[in-house]
Design a protein around this motif. Sequence first.
Motif, PDB file in Angstrom:
ATOM      1  N   ASN A   1       0.530  -1.106  -0.083  1.00  0.00           N
ATOM      2  CA  ASN A   1       0.518   0.197   0.043  1.00  0.00           C
ATOM      3  C   ASN A   1       0.672   0.983   0.220  1.00  0.00           C
ATOM      4  O   ASN A   1       1.502   1.684   0.944  1.00  0.00           O
ATOM      5  CB  ASN A   1      -0.769  -0.173   1.156  1.00  0.00           C
ATOM      6  CG  ASN A   1      -1.468  -1.441   1.058  1.00  0.00           C
ATOM      7  OD1 ASN A   1      -1.458  -2.151   1.507  1.00  0.00           O
ATOM      8  ND2 ASN A   1      -3.796  -0.613   1.132  1.00  0.00           N
TER       9      ASN A   1
ATOM     10  N   TRP B   1       1.675   4.952  -1.077  1.00  0.00           N
ATOM     11  CA  TRP B   1       0.791   6.858  -0.348  1.00  0.00           C
ATOM     12  C   TRP B   1       1.537   8.147  -0.938  1.00  0.00           C
ATOM     13  O   TRP B   1       0.303   8.382  -1.004  1.00  0.00           O
ATOM     14  CB  TRP B   1       1.256   7.012   1.686  1.00  0.00           C
ATOM     15  CG  TRP B   1       2.842   7.154   1.586  1.00  0.00           C
ATOM     16  CD1 TRP B   1       3.442   8.431   2.117  1.00  0.00           C
ATOM     17  CD2 TRP B   1       3.895   5.918   2.365  1.00  0.00           C
ATOM     18  NE1 TRP B   1       4.347   8.123   1.854  1.00  0.00           N
ATOM     19  CE2 TRP B   1       5.282   6.598   2.353  1.00  0.00           C
ATOM     20  CE3 TRP B   1       3.620   4.685   1.994  1.00  0.00           C
ATOM     21  CZ2 TRP B   1       6.321   5.994   2.021  1.00  0.00           C
ATOM     22  CZ3 TRP B   1       4.557   4.026   2.642  1.00  0.00           C
ATOM     23  CH2 TRP B   1       6.174   5.013   2.329  1.00  0.00           C
TER      24      TRP B   1
ATOM     25  N   GLY C   1      -2.398  -0.818  -3.664  1.00  0.00           N
ATOM     26  CA  GLY C   1      -3.123  -0.445  -3.364  1.00  0.00           C
ATOM     27  C   GLY C   1      -2.786   0.815  -2.754  1.00  0.00           C
ATOM     28  O   GLY C   1      -1.530   1.331  -2.807  1.00  0.00           O
ATOM     29  N   THR C   2      -4.147   1.488  -1.879  1.00  0.00           N
ATOM     30  CA  THR C   2      -3.382   2.902  -1.529  1.00  0.00           C
ATOM     31  C   THR C   2      -3.595   2.778   0.010  1.00  0.00           C
ATOM     32  O   THR C   2      -4.179   1.533   0.330  1.00  0.00           O
ATOM     33  CB  THR C   2      -3.980   4.067  -2.181  1.00  0.00           C
ATOM     34  OG1 THR C   2      -4.967   4.057  -1.678  1.00  0.00           O
ATOM     35  CG2 THR C   2      -3.198   4.250  -3.597  1.00  0.00           C
ATOM     36  N   THR C   3      -2.823   2.864   0.762  1.00  0.00           N
ATOM     37  CA  THR C   3      -3.330   3.011   2.813  1.00  0.00           C
ATOM     38  C   THR C   3      -4.235   4.545   2.970  1.00  0.00           C
ATOM     39  O   THR C   3      -3.478   5.794   2.402  1.00  0.00           O
ATOM     40  CB  THR C   3      -1.779   2.628   3.464  1.00  0.00           C
ATOM     41  OG1 THR C   3      -1.969   3.286   4.853  1.00  0.00           O
ATOM     42  CG2 THR C   3      -0.888   3.226   2.817  1.00  0.00           C
TER      43      THR C   3
ATOM     44  N   SER D   1      -6.836  11.139  -1.989  1.00  0.00           N
ATOM     45  CA  SER D   1      -7.108  10.099  -2.425  1.00  0.00           C
ATOM     46  C   SER D   1      -8.146  10.105  -4.200  1.00  0.00           C
ATOM     47  O   SER D   1      -6.740   9.182  -4.408  1.00  0.00           O
ATOM     48  CB  SER D   1      -8.226   9.229  -1.516  1.00  0.00           C
ATOM     49  OG  SER D   1      -7.758   8.980  -0.416  1.00  0.00           O
TER      50      SER D   1
ATOM     51  N   SER E   1      -5.308  -0.452  -6.617  1.00  0.00           N
ATOM     52  CA  SER E   1      -6.306  -0.281  -5.213  1.00  0.00           C
ATOM     53  C   SER E   1      -6.295   0.751  -4.710  1.00  0.00           C
ATOM     54  O   SER E   1      -5.742   0.776  -3.880  1.00  0.00           O
ATOM     55  CB  SER E   1      -7.166  -1.681  -4.865  1.00  0.00           C
ATOM     56  OG  SER E   1      -8.123  -1.668  -4.403  1.00  0.00           O
TER      57      SER E   1
ATOM     58  N   ASP F   1      -7.615   2.827  -1.282  1.00  0.00           N
ATOM     59  CA  ASP F   1      -8.986   2.961  -0.062  1.00  0.00           C
ATOM     60  C   ASP F   1      -9.387   3.899   0.161  1.00  0.00           C
ATOM     61  O   ASP F   1      -9.013   5.085  -0.005  1.00  0.00           O
ATOM     62  CB  ASP F   1      -7.576   3.028   1.123  1.00  0.00           C
ATOM     63  CG  ASP F   1      -8.584   2.755   2.142  1.00  0.00           C
ATOM     64  OD1 ASP F   1      -9.452   2.883   2.266  1.00  0.00           O
ATOM     65  OD2 ASP F   1      -7.247   2.700   3.279  1.00  0.00           O
TER      66      ASP F   1
ATOM     67  N   ASN G   1     -11.032  -0.406  -1.780  1.00  0.00           N
ATOM     68  CA  ASN G   1     -11.692  -1.201  -0.363  1.00  0.00           C
ATOM     69  C   ASN G   1     -12.826   0.274   0.027  1.00  0.00           C
ATOM     70  O   ASN G   1     -12.615   1.535  -0.357  1.00  0.00           O
ATOM     71  CB  ASN G   1     -10.714  -0.757   0.247  1.00  0.00           C
ATOM     72  CG  ASN G   1      -9.574  -2.120   0.156  1.00  0.00           C
ATOM     73  OD1 ASN G   1     -10.070  -2.803  -0.517  1.00  0.00           O
ATOM     74  ND2 ASN G   1      -8.769  -1.765   1.045  1.00  0.00           N
TER      75      ASN G   1
ATOM     76  N   SER H   1      -2.776  -7.592   2.426  1.00  0.00           N
ATOM     77  CA  SER H   1      -2.863  -6.090   1.905  1.00  0.00           C
ATOM     78  C   SER H   1      -1.384  -6.347   2.898  1.00  0.00           C
ATOM     79  O   SER H   1      -1.096  -6.322   4.406  1.00  0.00           O
ATOM     80  CB  SER H   1      -4.027  -5.056   2.724  1.00  0.00           C
ATOM     81  OG  SER H   1      -5.197  -5.775   1.358  1.00  0.00           O
TER      82      SER H   1
ATOM     83  N   GLY I   1      -1.387  -2.531   4.304  1.00  0.00           N
ATOM     84  CA  GLY I   1      -1.656  -1.236   5.065  1.00  0.00           C
ATOM     85  C   GLY I   1      -0.731   0.479   5.520  1.00  0.00           C
ATOM     86  O   GLY I   1      -0.597   0.085   4.276  1.00  0.00           O
ATOM     87  N   SER I   2      -0.817   0.616   6.664  1.00  0.00           N
ATOM     88  CA  SER I   2      -0.598   1.639   6.729  1.00  0.00           C
ATOM     89  C   SER I   2       1.523   1.208   7.014  1.00  0.00           C
ATOM     90  O   SER I   2       1.506   1.899   7.431  1.00  0.00           O
ATOM     91  CB  SER I   2      -1.122   2.131   7.879  1.00  0.00           C
ATOM     92  OG  SER I   2      -0.837   1.427   8.894  1.00  0.00           O
TER      93      SER I   2
END
Length: 263
Positions: free
Chosen positions: A17, A19, A36-38, A59, A74, A76, A101, A209, A211-212
């Motif tokens: 993920n 940022w 993905g992004t967080t 975002s 993807s 968030d 998400n 994932s 995540g952060s």
Amino acid sequence: MTFRELHDGALPLLLPNAWDVASALAFVEAGFPAIGTTSFGVAAAGGVPDGRGGTRAASRALAHALAPLPVFVSVDVEDGYSDNPDEVASFVAGLGVAGINVEDSTAGRLVTPAAHAAKITAIKARNPDVYVNARTDTYWLGQDATLSATLERAATYVEAGADGVFVPGVTAPAELRDLAVNLPVPVNVLVIPELTLAHLADLGVRRVSTGSLPYRAALDAAVAVATSVRDGGPPPAATPYQVVQERLVRYARDRSADTRADG
């Protein structure tokens, strides 16, 4: 291979993920087929708390910046930034990414399953090709944090059209197996330090994932650089400036070429 098909490998799809653009480019360079992004990383980088709707503009801007990359993206979108399903669907339609998400909590409180299902239905009606990863925050928030309540919510979201279910906070192998067995769509979890990707695959998990975690680790690494130099030690090794600069030069050049082609 489609983004959906990436969930069907021998091991769960590991989704790092990002940022910002630089972190996304680093993940692409490392060979990840999807990123993905967080929302936490995006929120923290902007100086606002996570999960309170403060990342809407950032975002969307990040989605537009990452969409041209040669990988699946993807995003968030927290709770969709609205209680209105049509507004959520319109927001997703404007992102131009492969997946999202969307979580069933707002400002730290669970919403009703029906309210979240309505958002999923609207998103899929407007964006049938977008992979909707329906996140349920029962375990994450410690609210209705039982397997039965979580499965009930997840089943409602699958019926509404969700392509996958994300259950952050669940870590017990028996519960992970029950989620995978009882849900007809890929189950997504956060990284669990005690469980390898191979172990999670044996439990039926199809997506993991970060995540952060990368964002928080990057903060720790930045502090480690400064404190090491302050305390008389050598600075840690890092990717050379020119390497990161060249990634950004290529990215800017490619975006400029895409803009000219579209024009």
